[in-house]
Design a protein around this motif. Structure first.
Motif, PDB file in Angstrom:
ATOM      1  N   ILE A  41       3.337   7.891   2.931  1.00 13.09           N
ATOM      2  CA  ILE A  41       2.708   7.180   1.829  1.00 13.09           C
ATOM      3  C   ILE A  41       3.687   7.012   0.687  1.00 13.09           C
ATOM      4  N   ARG A  42       4.389   8.066   0.343  1.00 14.61           N
ATOM      5  CA  ARG A  42       5.309   7.999  -0.790  1.00 14.61           C
ATOM      6  C   ARG A  42       6.452   7.047  -0.501  1.00 14.61           C
ATOM      7  N   MET A  43       6.896   7.018   0.742  1.00 13.89           N
ATOM      8  CA  MET A  43       7.983   6.110   1.088  1.00 13.89           C
ATOM      9  C   MET A  43       7.526   4.669   0.856  1.00 13.89           C
ATOM     10  N   LEU A  44       6.270   4.376   1.166  1.00 12.82           N
ATOM     11  CA  LEU A  44       5.761   3.034   0.935  1.00 12.82           C
ATOM     12  C   LEU A  44       5.589   2.775  -0.555  1.00 12.82           C
ATOM     13  N   LEU A  45       5.140   3.788  -1.269  1.00 11.29           N
ATOM     14  CA  LEU A  45       4.891   3.630  -2.691  1.00 11.29           C
ATOM     15  C   LEU A  45       6.141   3.231  -3.433  1.00 11.29           C
ATOM     16  N   ALA A  87       5.286  -9.333  -0.212  1.00 11.83           N
ATOM     17  CA  ALA A  87       4.615 -10.206  -1.173  1.00 11.83           C
ATOM     18  C   ALA A  87       3.555  -9.431  -1.938  1.00 11.83           C
ATOM     19  N   VAL A  88       3.552  -9.581  -3.247  1.00 15.35           N
ATOM     20  CA  VAL A  88       2.568  -8.957  -4.124  1.00 15.35           C
ATOM     21  C   VAL A  88       1.797 -10.071  -4.808  1.00 15.35           C
ATOM     22  N   THR A  89       0.475 -10.003  -4.783  1.00 18.64           N
ATOM     23  CA  THR A  89      -0.342 -11.078  -5.342  1.00 18.64           C
ATOM     24  C   THR A  89      -1.321 -10.536  -6.385  1.00 18.64           C
ATOM     25  N   ARG A  90      -1.612 -11.398  -7.329  1.00 13.86           N
ATOM     26  CA  ARG A  90      -2.565 -11.028  -8.380  1.00 13.86           C
ATOM     27  C   ARG A  90      -3.983 -10.990  -7.805  1.00 13.86           C
ATOM     28  N   VAL A  91      -4.754  -9.991  -8.214  1.00 13.25           N
ATOM     29  CA  VAL A  91      -6.146  -9.934  -7.801  1.00 13.25           C
ATOM     30  C   VAL A  91      -6.925 -10.970  -8.611  1.00 13.25           C
ATOM     31  N   GLU A 151      -1.898  -6.571  -5.990  1.00 16.26           N
ATOM     32  CA  GLU A 151      -2.157  -5.861  -4.733  1.00 16.26           C
ATOM     33  C   GLU A 151      -1.164  -6.302  -3.666  1.00 16.26           C
ATOM     34  N   ALA A 152      -0.811  -5.359  -2.807  1.00 15.51           N
ATOM     35  CA  ALA A 152       0.007  -5.672  -1.630  1.00 15.51           C
ATOM     36  C   ALA A 152      -0.460  -4.794  -0.480  1.00 15.51           C
ATOM     37  N   LYS A 153      -0.292  -5.319   0.745  1.00 15.92           N
ATOM     38  CA  LYS A 153      -0.713  -4.574   1.928  1.00 15.92           C
ATOM     39  C   LYS A 153       0.406  -4.576   2.948  1.00 15.92           C
ATOM     40  N   ARG A 154       0.592  -3.433   3.601  1.00 15.84           N
ATOM     41  CA  ARG A 154       1.601  -3.329   4.641  1.00 15.84           C
ATOM     42  C   ARG A 154       1.229  -2.172   5.570  1.00 15.84           C
ATOM     43  N   GLU A 155       1.183  -2.482   6.871  1.00 17.84           N
ATOM     44  CA  GLU A 155       0.966  -1.468   7.902  1.00 17.84           C
ATOM     45  C   GLU A 155      -0.210  -0.552   7.583  1.00 17.84           C
ATOM     46  N   GLY A 156      -1.353  -1.150   7.210  1.00 22.78           N
ATOM     47  CA  GLY A 156      -2.550  -0.361   6.961  1.00 22.78           C
ATOM     48  C   GLY A 156      -2.588   0.332   5.616  1.00 22.78           C
TER      49      GLY A 156
END
Length: 317
Positions: free
Chosen positions: A9-13, A309-313, A188-193
């Motif tokens: 988790i931290r590596m993704l953060l 990619a990071v997108t605005r909510v 928000e961004a999503k990657r690998e769950g």
């Protein structure tokens, strides 16, 4: 199992989607302008001449409305006959006719604008003059990327109507905290769950931007806080990151054209030292790309991560 999952988790953060402005901290495996009046003085000034204050603000609203309509003649009509505009490069345009021509040329080349003037101070040096200091906030074109610049106005009352006598934009170095105002809101961004969410908001007096961040994976959420502001000793933009599980870090912020660069370093809760360079590239008003490169953990190099990619909510600007 828990320590391994926390590491991922931290590596993704920090390294991946990440506390967008995150330094790369806490990740186990990554990493010439006029001064505004003091708040008390501004508050006292707000008690003076309320009718004139409302009239000046109405005149500024008319200016923004005409600007957004792309009507050069209507904008110029809100100036005195010999009104003067001074741009941030020092170029001066004098007289209503010259102003109308310049605005018409600008609107022809730059359609679809949205302008707001954020007023910080409004004072009256005489019965028929008003000085306004604040910021232009321009969203231009289809992308609607936000451009903020410091501005000042001298208004003069002629025949009962408040008109712009002098307007000036002040040059900046592209490294003011206001240059990151477009981040205000939730992203928000999503990657690998894994889902990373960040919410940026101004602190009192807009001295700092505060960010609350969270990463959710497999039902577990890791949270933290960031503060973005100017380092008084250097005048450079800086970011401080604090993870609720104990990791801390910071980063120096610079720019390379459109890209924002964050030279990050920090320590994980268990004492490991991490560094990274985070690259944030705005795409439009509601999206940007984030990538972490040059990562190390305890001096050992780690591979770069691919951009995300990071997108605005929607609805949370």
């Amino acid at each position: 199992m828990r320590p391994q999952r926390t590491t991922r988790i931290r590596m993704l953060l920090i390294g991946g989607a990440a506390a967008w402005l995150a330094l790369g901290s806490g990740h186990a495996e990554s990493a010439g302008q006029p001064a505004a009046a003091p708040p008390a003085a501004a508050q006292k000034a707000d008690e003076d001449r309320p009718a004139d204050r409302d009239a000046v603000r109405k005149a500024m609203d008319e200016f923004c409305t005409a600007f957004q309509k792309g009507d050069g003649k209507a904008v110029a009509a809100l100036w005195t006959a010999e009104g003067e505009y001074v741009g941030d490069d020092g170029t001066a345009i004098r007289g209503r006719a010259a102003l109308e021509k310049d605005y018409a040329n600008f609107f022809a080349k730059n359609p679809d604008n949205r302008l707001e003037v954020e007023v910080e101070t409004l004072r009256f040096p005489s019965r028929d003059t008003a000085v306004v200091e604040g910021h232009f906030k321009l969203r231009q074109g289809k992308a609607k990327e936000l451009v903020v610049s410091r501005c000042s106005f001298l208004y003069a009352r002629e025949d009962g109507k408040w008109l712009v006598a002098i307007a000036r934009e002040w040059p900046g170095d592209g490294m003011e905290i206001r240059d990151l105002e477009w981040l205000i809101g939730t992203w928000e961004a999503k990657r690998e769950g894994t889902t990373v969410t960040t919410t940026y908001e101004w602190t009192t007096n807009k001295t700092f931007i505060r960010c609350q961040l969270s990463i959710t994976q497999d039902g577990k959420t890791v949270t933290g806080t960031q503060m973005i502001g100017k380092m008084p000793s250097t005048g450079g933009l800086h970011i401080w990151t604090f993870e609720d599980e104990g990791g801390i870090g910071d980063a120096d912020i610079t720019r390379d054209g459109k890209k924002w660069l964050f030279a990050a370093r920090g320590s994980t809760a268990d004492g490991r030292v991490i560094t990274a360079t985070n690259v944030m590239t705005p795409v439009d008003a509601d999206s940007f790309l984030w990538q972490t490169v040059e990562r190390t953990a305890d001096g050992e190099p780690l591979p770069d991560l691919v951009p995300i990619a990071v997108t605005r909510v929607k609805g949370k600007r």
